[in-house]
Write a protein that holds these residues in place. Sequence first.
Motif, PDB file in Angstrom:
ATOM      1  N   THR A 100       0.854  -1.188   0.000  1.00 32.47           N
ATOM      2  CA  THR A 100       0.000   0.000   0.000  1.00 32.47           C
ATOM      3  C   THR A 100       0.889   1.238   0.000  1.00 32.47           C
ATOM      4  O   THR A 100       1.954   1.250   0.623  1.00 32.47           O
ATOM      5  CB  THR A 100      -0.934   0.034   1.225  1.00 32.47           C
ATOM      6  OG1 THR A 100      -0.146   0.028   2.415  1.00 32.47           O
ATOM      7  CG2 THR A 100      -1.872  -1.153   1.220  1.00 32.47           C
ATOM      8  N   TRP A 101       0.464   2.251  -0.717  1.00 28.67           N
ATOM      9  CA  TRP A 101       1.218   3.501  -0.740  1.00 28.67           C
ATOM     10  C   TRP A 101       0.281   4.662  -0.476  1.00 28.67           C
ATOM     11  O   TRP A 101      -0.916   4.599  -0.757  1.00 28.67           O
ATOM     12  CB  TRP A 101       1.981   3.683  -2.054  1.00 28.67           C
ATOM     13  CG  TRP A 101       1.139   3.638  -3.296  1.00 28.67           C
ATOM     14  CD1 TRP A 101       0.862   2.555  -4.070  1.00 28.67           C
ATOM     15  CD2 TRP A 101       0.451   4.746  -3.908  1.00 28.67           C
ATOM     16  NE1 TRP A 101       0.047   2.897  -5.114  1.00 28.67           N
ATOM     17  CE2 TRP A 101      -0.215   4.243  -5.042  1.00 28.67           C
ATOM     18  CE3 TRP A 101       0.329   6.092  -3.610  1.00 28.67           C
ATOM     19  CZ2 TRP A 101      -0.987   5.042  -5.878  1.00 28.67           C
ATOM     20  CZ3 TRP A 101      -0.445   6.896  -4.438  1.00 28.67           C
ATOM     21  CH2 TRP A 101      -1.077   6.373  -5.562  1.00 28.67           C
ATOM     22  N   SER A 102       0.851   5.713   0.081  1.00 32.98           N
ATOM     23  CA  SER A 102       0.124   6.927   0.399  1.00 32.98           C
ATOM     24  C   SER A 102       1.091   8.082   0.199  1.00 32.98           C
ATOM     25  O   SER A 102       2.179   8.093   0.792  1.00 32.98           O
ATOM     26  CB  SER A 102      -0.351   6.868   1.855  1.00 32.98           C
ATOM     27  OG  SER A 102      -0.922   8.093   2.240  1.00 32.98           O
ATOM     28  N   ILE A 103       0.721   9.036  -0.664  1.00 33.73           N
ATOM     29  CA  ILE A 103       1.614  10.168  -0.934  1.00 33.73           C
ATOM     30  C   ILE A 103       0.846  11.479  -0.887  1.00 33.73           C
ATOM     31  O   ILE A 103      -0.362  11.525  -1.110  1.00 33.73           O
ATOM     32  CB  ILE A 103       2.334  10.038  -2.297  1.00 33.73           C
ATOM     33  CG1 ILE A 103       1.333  10.012  -3.442  1.00 33.73           C
ATOM     34  CG2 ILE A 103       3.262   8.851  -2.323  1.00 33.73           C
ATOM     35  CD1 ILE A 103       1.976  10.190  -4.793  1.00 33.73           C
ATOM     36  N   ASP A 104       1.589  12.539  -0.592  1.00 38.08           N
ATOM     37  CA  ASP A 104       1.082  13.900  -0.637  1.00 38.08           C
ATOM     38  C   ASP A 104       1.841  14.643  -1.719  1.00 38.08           C
ATOM     39  O   ASP A 104       3.067  14.492  -1.846  1.00 38.08           O
ATOM     40  CB  ASP A 104       1.285  14.602   0.699  1.00 38.08           C
ATOM     41  CG  ASP A 104       0.493  13.943   1.812  1.00 38.08           C
ATOM     42  OD1 ASP A 104      -0.639  13.502   1.534  1.00 38.08           O
ATOM     43  OD2 ASP A 104       1.006  13.862   2.939  1.00 38.08           O
ATOM     44  N   VAL A 105       1.132  15.445  -2.497  1.00 32.42           N
ATOM     45  CA  VAL A 105       1.742  16.284  -3.522  1.00 32.42           C
ATOM     46  C   VAL A 105       1.538  17.727  -3.066  1.00 32.42           C
ATOM     47  O   VAL A 105       0.407  18.163  -2.864  1.00 32.42           O
ATOM     48  CB  VAL A 105       1.097  16.070  -4.907  1.00 32.42           C
ATOM     49  CG1 VAL A 105       1.775  16.952  -5.951  1.00 32.42           C
ATOM     50  CG2 VAL A 105       1.167  14.607  -5.305  1.00 32.42           C
ATOM     51  N   THR A 106       2.646  18.445  -2.891  1.00 33.95           N
ATOM     52  CA  THR A 106       2.592  19.814  -2.404  1.00 33.95           C
ATOM     53  C   THR A 106       3.271  20.735  -3.399  1.00 33.95           C
ATOM     54  O   THR A 106       4.392  20.462  -3.844  1.00 33.95           O
ATOM     55  CB  THR A 106       3.305  19.936  -1.037  1.00 33.95           C
ATOM     56  OG1 THR A 106       2.754  18.965  -0.150  1.00 33.95           O
ATOM     57  CG2 THR A 106       3.146  21.325  -0.454  1.00 33.95           C
ATOM     58  N   ASN A 107       2.614  21.836  -3.740  1.00 34.90           N
ATOM     59  CA  ASN A 107       3.201  22.846  -4.612  1.00 34.90           C
ATOM     60  C   ASN A 107       4.088  23.736  -3.754  1.00 34.90           C
ATOM     61  O   ASN A 107       3.616  24.405  -2.836  1.00 34.90           O
ATOM     62  CB  ASN A 107       2.092  23.668  -5.283  1.00 34.90           C
ATOM     63  CG  ASN A 107       2.642  24.647  -6.296  1.00 34.90           C
ATOM     64  OD1 ASN A 107       3.731  25.173  -6.140  1.00 34.90           O
ATOM     65  ND2 ASN A 107       1.868  24.900  -7.340  1.00 34.90           N
ATOM     66  N   THR A 108       5.387  23.752  -4.044  1.00 36.77           N
ATOM     67  CA  THR A 108       6.337  24.559  -3.273  1.00 36.77           C
ATOM     68  C   THR A 108       6.598  25.913  -3.925  1.00 36.77           C
ATOM     69  O   THR A 108       7.464  26.652  -3.487  1.00 36.77           O
ATOM     70  CB  THR A 108       7.675  23.815  -3.101  1.00 36.77           C
ATOM     71  OG1 THR A 108       8.269  23.627  -4.389  1.00 36.77           O
ATOM     72  CG2 THR A 108       7.478  22.483  -2.407  1.00 36.77           C
ATOM     73  N   GLY A 109       5.872  26.231  -4.981  1.00 36.80           N
ATOM     74  CA  GLY A 109       6.063  27.499  -5.686  1.00 36.80           C
ATOM     75  C   GLY A 109       6.692  27.283  -7.037  1.00 36.80           C
ATOM     76  O   GLY A 109       6.158  27.697  -8.051  1.00 36.80           O
ATOM     77  N   ASP A 110       7.816  26.603  -7.075  1.00 35.18           N
ATOM     78  CA  ASP A 110       8.489  26.342  -8.345  1.00 35.18           C
ATOM     79  C   ASP A 110       8.530  24.859  -8.693  1.00 35.18           C
ATOM     80  O   ASP A 110       9.037  24.467  -9.730  1.00 35.18           O
ATOM     81  CB  ASP A 110       9.904  26.914  -8.324  1.00 35.18           C
ATOM     82  CG  ASP A 110      10.759  26.362  -7.199  1.00 35.18           C
ATOM     83  OD1 ASP A 110      10.220  25.621  -6.351  1.00 35.18           O
ATOM     84  OD2 ASP A 110      11.961  26.663  -7.159  1.00 35.18           O
ATOM     85  N   ALA A 111       7.985  24.034  -7.790  1.00 34.89           N
ATOM     86  CA  ALA A 111       8.040  22.586  -8.015  1.00 34.89           C
ATOM     87  C   ALA A 111       6.942  21.890  -7.221  1.00 34.89           C
ATOM     88  O   ALA A 111       6.301  22.499  -6.360  1.00 34.89           O
ATOM     89  CB  ALA A 111       9.400  22.045  -7.595  1.00 34.89           C
ATOM     90  N   PHE A 112       6.752  20.602  -7.543  1.00 33.09           N
ATOM     91  CA  PHE A 112       5.860  19.749  -6.762  1.00 33.09           C
ATOM     92  C   PHE A 112       6.721  18.793  -5.953  1.00 33.09           C
ATOM     93  O   PHE A 112       7.564  18.087  -6.506  1.00 33.09           O
ATOM     94  CB  PHE A 112       4.916  18.957  -7.665  1.00 33.09           C
ATOM     95  CG  PHE A 112       3.863  19.804  -8.300  1.00 33.09           C
ATOM     96  CD1 PHE A 112       2.814  20.317  -7.551  1.00 33.09           C
ATOM     97  CD2 PHE A 112       3.920  20.107  -9.645  1.00 33.09           C
ATOM     98  CE1 PHE A 112       1.839  21.104  -8.123  1.00 33.09           C
ATOM     99  CE2 PHE A 112       2.955  20.894 -10.231  1.00 33.09           C
ATOM    100  CZ  PHE A 112       1.904  21.403  -9.475  1.00 33.09           C
ATOM    101  N   LEU A 113       6.493  18.799  -4.656  1.00 30.96           N
ATOM    102  CA  LEU A 113       7.179  17.879  -3.765  1.00 30.96           C
ATOM    103  C   LEU A 113       6.247  16.701  -3.514  1.00 30.96           C
ATOM    104  O   LEU A 113       5.096  16.879  -3.119  1.00 30.96           O
ATOM    105  CB  LEU A 113       7.520  18.556  -2.438  1.00 30.96           C
ATOM    106  CG  LEU A 113       8.091  17.659  -1.350  1.00 30.96           C
ATOM    107  CD1 LEU A 113       9.447  17.099  -1.772  1.00 30.96           C
ATOM    108  CD2 LEU A 113       8.198  18.406  -0.042  1.00 30.96           C
TER     109      LEU A 113
END
Length: 192
Positions: A44-57
Amino acid sequence: MQPIYISIPHDLFAPAAYAHHEGTLDLEVLKAGPDLYSFTEPLTWSIDVTNTGDAFLISGTVLGSATTSCARCLEDVVVPITGEVEGYFLIEGSEEDRPEDMEEDEFDILPSDHRIDITPLLNAAILLEFPLVPLCDDDCKGLCSHCGQNLNEGSCACAQDEDAVDPANPFAVLRDLDLMLKEEAKEDTLES
């Protein structure tokens, strides 16, 4: 293995925007060095995608377990997996726009279709969880090199015959070497 894509929607392009994704990863076998790891259940996987301004973390975890063979006795070993998933995708521009404190292999460019294949990130997180030398126990005694008996289950007849010399062992000729005589000769030379 089928790639696992996540799409970056238009509203995630706002700075500090955030999205959560989760799912399963079906693997049958994964090779890590000389070892083969098999999976009886999906990870199982669980991820968060966050916009850091110039990139996606991308950050998260992949959880499950794998089975491989002990490097000493060849018995099955279950390896728990709690891998940390991490990725960094530049939103626009090129490698020249990368943050100064990041090396080239620490980021990717967001594809033009805004779909990210997270499979390589999941694989990397899983591989980092595997031991360099898988062992059923730190004190595993392994197999007898002569008869193949699992020494964790008891000694074999080969171990009882202390005078037996294994002809396949290239160091067997050193068995009767008296190292004390050489050490005494070395001390005499130093005293002279």
